[in-house]
Design a protein around this motif. Structure first.
Motif, PDB file in Angstrom:
ATOM      1  N   ALA A  42       0.817  -1.210   0.000  1.00  0.00           N
ATOM      2  CA  ALA A  42       0.000   0.000   0.000  1.00  0.00           C
ATOM      3  C   ALA A  42       0.851   1.262   0.000  1.00  0.00           C
ATOM      4  O   ALA A  42       0.343   2.340   0.230  1.00  0.00           O
ATOM      5  N   GLY A  43       2.154   1.117  -0.236  1.00  0.00           N
ATOM      6  CA  GLY A  43       3.031   2.275  -0.296  1.00  0.00           C
ATOM      7  C   GLY A  43       3.840   2.499   0.963  1.00  0.00           C
ATOM      8  O   GLY A  43       4.464   3.540   1.125  1.00  0.00           O
ATOM      9  N   GLY A  44       3.869   1.537   1.867  1.00  0.00           N
ATOM     10  CA  GLY A  44       4.641   1.654   3.103  1.00  0.00           C
ATOM     11  C   GLY A  44       6.109   1.330   2.875  1.00  0.00           C
ATOM     12  O   GLY A  44       6.582   1.222   1.744  1.00  0.00           O
ATOM     13  N   LEU A  45       6.836   1.187   3.965  1.00  0.00           N
ATOM     14  CA  LEU A  45       8.264   0.886   3.881  1.00  0.00           C
ATOM     15  C   LEU A  45       8.492  -0.506   3.299  1.00  0.00           C
ATOM     16  O   LEU A  45       7.772  -1.450   3.639  1.00  0.00           O
ATOM     17  N   PRO A  46       9.505  -0.675   2.452  1.00  0.00           N
ATOM     18  CA  PRO A  46       9.818  -2.011   1.943  1.00  0.00           C
ATOM     19  C   PRO A  46      10.446  -2.865   3.040  1.00  0.00           C
ATOM     20  O   PRO A  46      10.881  -2.359   4.076  1.00  0.00           O
ATOM     21  N   ALA A  47      10.486  -4.153   2.820  1.00  0.00           N
ATOM     22  CA  ALA A  47      11.006  -5.078   3.828  1.00  0.00           C
ATOM     23  C   ALA A  47      12.487  -4.860   4.101  1.00  0.00           C
ATOM     24  O   ALA A  47      12.963  -5.094   5.211  1.00  0.00           O
ATOM     25  N   ASP A  48      13.254  -4.399   3.120  1.00  0.00           N
ATOM     26  CA  ASP A  48      14.694  -4.231   3.315  1.00  0.00           C
ATOM     27  C   ASP A  48      15.081  -2.805   3.719  1.00  0.00           C
ATOM     28  O   ASP A  48      16.241  -2.432   3.636  1.00  0.00           O
ATOM     29  N   ALA A  49      14.139  -2.023   4.192  1.00  0.00           N
ATOM     30  CA  ALA A  49      14.433  -0.663   4.644  1.00  0.00           C
ATOM     31  C   ALA A  49      15.219  -0.705   5.947  1.00  0.00           C
ATOM     32  O   ALA A  49      14.973  -1.557   6.793  1.00  0.00           O
ATOM     33  N   PRO A  50      16.184   0.192   6.121  1.00  0.00           N
ATOM     34  CA  PRO A  50      16.947   0.194   7.369  1.00  0.00           C
ATOM     35  C   PRO A  50      16.069   0.627   8.541  1.00  0.00           C
ATOM     36  O   PRO A  50      15.086   1.349   8.357  1.00  0.00           O
ATOM     37  N   PRO A  51      16.411   0.189   9.749  1.00  0.00           N
ATOM     38  CA  PRO A  51      15.604   0.584  10.912  1.00  0.00           C
ATOM     39  C   PRO A  51      15.740   2.068  11.220  1.00  0.00           C
ATOM     40  O   PRO A  51      16.720   2.714  10.835  1.00  0.00           O
ATOM     41  N   ARG A  52      14.759   2.611  11.914  1.00  0.00           N
ATOM     42  CA  ARG A  52      14.770   4.032  12.276  1.00  0.00           C
ATOM     43  C   ARG A  52      15.781   4.285  13.391  1.00  0.00           C
ATOM     44  O   ARG A  52      15.978   3.446  14.257  1.00  0.00           O
ATOM     45  N   PRO A  53      16.416   5.459  13.383  1.00  0.00           N
ATOM     46  CA  PRO A  53      17.326   5.810  14.483  1.00  0.00           C
ATOM     47  C   PRO A  53      16.575   5.814  15.817  1.00  0.00           C
ATOM     48  O   PRO A  53      15.450   6.272  15.903  1.00  0.00           O
ATOM     49  N   GLY A  54      17.238   5.276  16.826  1.00  0.00           N
ATOM     50  CA  GLY A  54      16.632   5.217  18.153  1.00  0.00           C
ATOM     51  C   GLY A  54      15.999   3.875  18.448  1.00  0.00           C
ATOM     52  O   GLY A  54      15.695   3.583  19.588  1.00  0.00           O
ATOM     53  N   SER A  55      15.783   3.044  17.442  1.00  0.00           N
ATOM     54  CA  SER A  55      15.218   1.720  17.697  1.00  0.00           C
ATOM     55  C   SER A  55      16.340   0.768  18.110  1.00  0.00           C
ATOM     56  O   SER A  55      17.510   1.011  17.807  1.00  0.00           O
ATOM     57  N   PRO A  56      16.024  -0.326  18.804  1.00  0.00           N
ATOM     58  CA  PRO A  56      17.068  -1.264  19.243  1.00  0.00           C
ATOM     59  C   PRO A  56      17.832  -1.896  18.075  1.00  0.00           C
ATOM     60  O   PRO A  56      19.014  -2.192  18.196  1.00  0.00           O
ATOM     61  N   GLU A  57      17.180  -2.074  16.950  1.00  0.00           N
ATOM     62  CA  GLU A  57      17.844  -2.701  15.805  1.00  0.00           C
ATOM     63  C   GLU A  57      18.807  -1.755  15.107  1.00  0.00           C
ATOM     64  O   GLU A  57      19.653  -2.183  14.335  1.00  0.00           O
ATOM     65  N   TYR A  58      18.672  -0.455  15.364  1.00  0.00           N
ATOM     66  CA  TYR A  58      19.474   0.540  14.646  1.00  0.00           C
ATOM     67  C   TYR A  58      20.964   0.409  14.955  1.00  0.00           C
ATOM     68  O   TYR A  58      21.801   0.610  14.078  1.00  0.00           O
ATOM     69  N   GLU A  59      21.319   0.069  16.188  1.00  0.00           N
ATOM     70  CA  GLU A  59      22.728  -0.042  16.569  1.00  0.00           C
ATOM     71  C   GLU A  59      23.403  -1.220  15.864  1.00  0.00           C
ATOM     72  O   GLU A  59      24.574  -1.149  15.512  1.00  0.00           O
ATOM     73  N   ALA A  60      22.689  -2.317  15.674  1.00  0.00           N
ATOM     74  CA  ALA A  60      23.275  -3.501  15.051  1.00  0.00           C
ATOM     75  C   ALA A  60      23.247  -3.434  13.529  1.00  0.00           C
ATOM     76  O   ALA A  60      23.970  -4.178  12.872  1.00  0.00           O
ATOM     77  N   TYR A  61      22.452  -2.555  12.961  1.00  0.00           N
ATOM     78  CA  TYR A  61      22.297  -2.517  11.506  1.00  0.00           C
ATOM     79  C   TYR A  61      23.589  -2.181  10.767  1.00  0.00           C
ATOM     80  O   TYR A  61      23.924  -2.878   9.805  1.00  0.00           O
ATOM     81  N   PRO A  62      24.365  -1.138  11.152  1.00  0.00           N
ATOM     82  CA  PRO A  62      25.588  -0.846  10.396  1.00  0.00           C
ATOM     83  C   PRO A  62      26.590  -2.003  10.406  1.00  0.00           C
ATOM     84  O   PRO A  62      27.238  -2.273   9.394  1.00  0.00           O
TER      85      PRO A  62
END
Length: 88
Positions: A42-62
């Protein structure tokens, strides 16, 4: 419709449209969170979009992204591939 009934109906229509427009600008924080809940079809974020800053997954993403990039750079050795022998 008589003119005496058009004025209140028009006033109600204007009041409703203004209040509906105000709902979208009440909380920009909430609007950002709701955008994450829209499905990709419906036009939302794709599955491979990086996590938002401040979320727990954001630190491990880079770190994970860097490992994937370094893994993509390594591959078969071109000197020992079967197509390299055909050129010689």
């Amino acid at each position: 419709m008589p003119a005496s009934r058009r004025v209140p109906a028009l006033a109600c229509l204007v009041l409703l449209s203004c209040s509906l427009g105000g709902c979208g600008s009440i909380s920009s924080f909430m609007a950002g969170g709701m955008a994450d809940l829209i499905p990709a079809w419906a036009g939302g974020l794709p599955a491979d979009a990086p996590p938002r800053p401040g979320s727990p997954e954001y630190e491990a993403y880079p770190k994970r992204h860097e490992q994937q990039q370094s893994g993509a750079m390594t591959g078969p050795d071109p000197a020992t591939s079967p197509s390299a022998e055909a050129v010689r």
